[in-house]
Write a protein that holds these residues in place. Sequence first.
Motif, PDB file in Angstrom:
ATOM      1  N   ARG A   1       0.829  -1.208   0.000  1.00 50.37           N
ATOM      2  CA  ARG A   1       0.000   0.000   0.000  1.00 50.37           C
ATOM      3  C   ARG A   1       0.863   1.257   0.000  1.00 50.37           C
ATOM      4  O   ARG A   1       0.553   2.234  -0.684  1.00 50.37           O
ATOM      5  CB  ARG A   1      -0.921   0.024   1.223  1.00 50.37           C
TER       6      ARG A   1
ATOM      7  N   TRP B   1       1.731   1.918  11.663  1.00 49.90           N
ATOM      8  CA  TRP B   1       1.251   0.604  11.226  1.00 49.90           C
ATOM      9  C   TRP B   1       2.424  -0.331  10.921  1.00 49.90           C
ATOM     10  O   TRP B   1       2.468  -1.469  11.402  1.00 49.90           O
ATOM     11  CB  TRP B   1       0.336   0.728  10.015  1.00 49.90           C
TER      12      TRP B   1
ATOM     13  N   LYS C   1      -8.103 -11.429   8.866  1.00 49.45           N
ATOM     14  CA  LYS C   1      -7.581 -11.520   7.497  1.00 49.45           C
ATOM     15  C   LYS C   1      -7.466 -12.956   7.028  1.00 49.45           C
ATOM     16  O   LYS C   1      -7.522 -13.234   5.831  1.00 49.45           O
ATOM     17  CB  LYS C   1      -6.197 -10.859   7.429  1.00 49.45           C
TER      18      LYS C   1
ATOM     19  N   ILE D   1      -9.950  -7.427   2.535  1.00 49.72           N
ATOM     20  CA  ILE D   1      -9.992  -6.111   3.173  1.00 49.72           C
ATOM     21  C   ILE D   1      -8.619  -5.804   3.761  1.00 49.72           C
ATOM     22  O   ILE D   1      -8.065  -6.627   4.493  1.00 49.72           O
ATOM     23  CB  ILE D   1     -11.064  -6.074   4.279  1.00 49.72           C
TER      24      ILE D   1
ATOM     25  N   GLU E   1      -5.303  -2.463   7.640  1.00 48.20           N
ATOM     26  CA  GLU E   1      -5.438  -1.134   8.227  1.00 48.20           C
ATOM     27  C   GLU E   1      -6.885  -0.653   8.254  1.00 48.20           C
ATOM     28  O   GLU E   1      -7.204   0.293   8.979  1.00 48.20           O
ATOM     29  CB  GLU E   1      -4.562  -0.135   7.465  1.00 48.20           C
ATOM     30  N   GLU E   2      -7.744  -1.265   7.462  1.00 49.86           N
ATOM     31  CA  GLU E   2      -9.169  -0.954   7.507  1.00 49.86           C
ATOM     32  C   GLU E   2      -9.896  -1.893   8.471  1.00 49.86           C
ATOM     33  O   GLU E   2     -10.839  -1.492   9.151  1.00 49.86           O
ATOM     34  CB  GLU E   2      -9.777  -1.051   6.108  1.00 49.86           C
ATOM     35  N   ILE E   3      -9.430  -3.127   8.543  1.00 51.32           N
ATOM     36  CA  ILE E   3     -10.034  -4.074   9.484  1.00 51.32           C
ATOM     37  C   ILE E   3      -9.873  -3.607  10.917  1.00 51.32           C
ATOM     38  O   ILE E   3     -10.748  -3.849  11.761  1.00 51.32           O
ATOM     39  CB  ILE E   3      -9.407  -5.479   9.303  1.00 51.32           C
TER      40      ILE E   3
ATOM     41  N   GLY F   1     -10.392  -0.975  12.269  1.00 53.96           N
ATOM     42  CA  GLY F   1     -11.529  -0.198  12.735  1.00 53.96           C
ATOM     43  C   GLY F   1     -12.667  -1.049  13.275  1.00 53.96           C
ATOM     44  O   GLY F   1     -13.546  -0.558  14.003  1.00 53.96           O
TER      45      GLY F   1
END
Length: 333
Positions: free
Chosen positions: A86, A182, A261, A269, A272-274, A276
């Motif tokens: 990313r 992260w 994951k 997904i 870094e979004e999970i 949340g």
Amino acid sequence: QLIHLLAHHHSPQAVQLLIAQLHSDDDLLRSAVYQTLMKLRDVGLPIPGQPLRGSLLDELRSAYELHVVRHDLRQIHVLLEEGLERRIRQAEDRILTLLDLLHPDLSHSQIRESLDDRSSRLRATVLELLDNVVERETNELLLPLFGPSANERLEVARRELRIPELSGTETLRQLAITADSWLRSCALHIIGESLLEQLGDPVDASLDDPHPLVRETARTARACLDRARQTPLPKDPSSPSQPGGDSAMALSTLEKVFFLKSASLFEQIPGEEIIGMVPIIHEVEIKEGETFIKKGDDGDCLYILVAGRVHIKRDAEHQDTAQSREVIGEISV
């Protein structure tokens, strides 16, 4: 927020304020600066090219450094590898935006779309366009970065940019002290999970870090290292790492992300979004023989099996078995 406000302040002063932020260590801030400069350029404000050329070289070096790190740590951990991918993508986008600012004929969105296309011919056409428009000195770094050869990128990184070749352990050490929370957390997690006692110093330095994820991950890693030193236990490869003890409960935040994951429902997904979702995850222990969900129940949650097995009775004659990482009850939600 101030950067975005400057997009509506059409003045040379706004441009100068943005130029002053070009060398920020914050990747997201620089991205916002470049995008805002684009908006000011589009309303007719002149953007000085010299500082942008310096930023372009800095961004190129940053992208190459990320490629080298990814190579040195390839296949070490899915969350870290994904995070590096990313950031490479984000670095490339910043480079394309700067090229657009320096060369208005090069639309960064169109170039990105062409580079993402699976057609090798289209990619070759874009690289030829860059070769014809961009200065030769810049192209010596630019073209290999977006070219198809990973080996050529590594060669340019070593030969032209003098980026040193480090062992996997030393690369992890560098990531464990990076400003990127992260990547730093991922590195600390790997240190603890892999029982790399020689990397205990960056773990200890992060025990009281102001970032909650870094701090929690460092404390979990330190617990792993301490327990391994006292009573090394064999790990069950079919189960997630369990730094809190033999129980599968009390997973850390990063372990919850990694575990989600590994389930098919969440594998696409980004981690870094999970993260949340972690605050709404609750760990429950189901006793042997206990029924915890029935067909037809009103669903307000789903279950992901961490360890053990669950028998699923479809009807009087059919019964299935769910095992670790399988999802139960997702249809009802």
